[in-house]
Design an enzyme around this catalytic site. Structure first.
Site, PDB file in Angstrom:
ATOM      1  CB  SER A   7      36.678 -20.221 -30.792  1.00  0.00           C
ATOM      2  OG  SER A   7      36.343 -19.160 -31.678  1.00  0.00           O
ATOM      3  CD  GLU A   9      30.107 -23.097 -36.867  1.00  0.00           C
ATOM      4  OE1 GLU A   9      29.909 -21.996 -36.303  1.00  0.00           O
ATOM      5  OE2 GLU A   9      29.693 -23.375 -38.013  1.00  0.00           O
ATOM      6  CG  ASP A 101      20.574 -21.515 -42.439  1.00  0.00           C
ATOM      7  OD1 ASP A 101      20.832 -20.304 -42.553  1.00  0.00           O
ATOM      8  OD2 ASP A 101      21.446 -22.395 -42.303  1.00  0.00           O
ATOM      9  CG  PHE A 210      29.030 -22.310 -46.789  1.00  0.00           C
ATOM     10  CD1 PHE A 210      27.789 -21.882 -46.338  1.00  0.00           C
ATOM     11  CD2 PHE A 210      30.031 -22.521 -45.844  1.00  0.00           C
ATOM     12  CE1 PHE A 210      27.541 -21.659 -45.000  1.00  0.00           C
ATOM     13  CE2 PHE A 210      29.798 -22.296 -44.493  1.00  0.00           C
ATOM     14  CZ  PHE A 210      28.549 -21.853 -44.073  1.00  0.00           C
ATOM     15  CG  HIS A 259      34.566 -18.980 -34.621  1.00  0.00           C
ATOM     16  ND1 HIS A 259      34.497 -19.706 -33.450  1.00  0.00           N
ATOM     17  CD2 HIS A 259      33.578 -19.469 -35.426  1.00  0.00           C
ATOM     18  CE1 HIS A 259      33.507 -20.588 -33.537  1.00  0.00           C
ATOM     19  NE2 HIS A 259      32.949 -20.473 -34.727  1.00  0.00           N
TER      20      HIS A 259
END
Length: 288
Positions: A7, A9, A101, A210, A259
């Site tokens: 999958s 994102e 967040d 990140f 993912h």
């Protein structure tokens, strides 16, 4: 090595150019027949409407399965559930339910006065509608707000007990990080699927920032390898090799799903998938 279910994102566009980049990403990756595309929110829920629109267009124009992110940030319970209902009405019944967040200007998560206090409350409310397949976040290196890894895993168990169907992890850099987490979750009585989140590193400086924000541990050897690769002009070669090796190690340990966090830059993700034997099966012709 077994071929995994995959999958991807993506994030919603903020401009016309970014919109074309999103559709180009879908065009490049859809032929790999993913289980779903997930569409994120921006920090603090800042792209709520854009996320809805991007998920809608991606679903309508391509027929691809889409999982929409939904968070607790910046909205009342009523507004959040209305957003979920809007997704259901356009045929999007997969939700990635997250706390979210902190809103812009906040250093920590602050619930909306009339909003959901946390992801467990959100999951329970969505489960009561009986309309959605729900995925949640999981943190192999522990969530930055968790007091311990034990507490981190117990909170994940609460999310499953509240009605979540699967979890997707934050990215990590070594297979053992995920495997230790998977074993600890099993020992805690978690039986539902936990899917490792994979970040093909298109830009090391951005990935490093990140990682700092989300609590992902960066091994010293990874840091050194990327610094050397950048000096030698071998960044993409290293990123492809490390990501492919990570995925291969996970599959060798029985992982069945992956993912990918694409950041709307599909090239490395596509290359890694091809290296694992995942090849195009169809063409996506309706995305413009």
């Amino acid at each position: 090595m077994n071929t995994p279910a995959i999958s991807f994102e993506v994030f919603p566009p903020r401009s016309v150019d970014a919109a074309f980049k999103l559709w180009d990403t879908a065009q490049a990756l859809a032929p790999l027949t993913p289980r779903f595309f997930s569409v994120t929110y921006g920090a603090g829920g800042t792209t709520r409407d854009l996320s809805h629109d991007a998920a809608h267009v991606l679903r309508r124009t391509s027929g691809l399965p889409v999982a929409a992110h939904l968070t607790c940030v910046g909205a009342s319970k009523k507004e959040t559930l209305e957003t979920a209902e809007r997704f259901a009405k356009i045929g999007i019944t997969d939700i990635v339910a997250l706390r979210g967040d902190p809103a812009d200007g906040d250093t920590s998560f602050q619930p909306h006065p009339q909003g959901f206090a946390n992801s467990v409350d959100l999951i329970e409310a969505l489960a009561e509608t009986d309309k959605f397949t729900m995925r949640v976040g999981a943190y192999p290196d522990s969530h930055p707000d968790a007091v311990s890894q034990h507490a981190n895993i117990q909170y994940l168990k609460r999310k499953f007990d509240a009605g979540a169907d699967e979890a997707i992890t934050q990215f990590f850099f070594e297979a053992d990080t995920f495997l230790r987490f998977r074993d600890a979750c099993a020992a805690a009585g978690i039986t539902k699927k936990i899917i490792p989140g994979i970040l093909p590193v298109a830009n090391w400086a951005s990935a490093r920032k990140f990682a700092d924000r989300c609590g992902a541990v960066v091994p010293a050897w990874i840091e050194e390898a990327y610094r050397a690769a950048e000096r030698d002009g071998r960044h993409d070669l290293l990123a492809t090799a490390l990501c492919t090796e990570l995925c291969s190690d996970l599959l060798d340990e029985g992982v069945e799903d992956l993912h990918f966090y694409t950041l709307n830059r599909p090239e490395l993700t596509k290359t890694v998938c091809h290296a694992m034997g995942i090849t195009p099966r169809s063409e996506l012709s309706n995305v413009a």
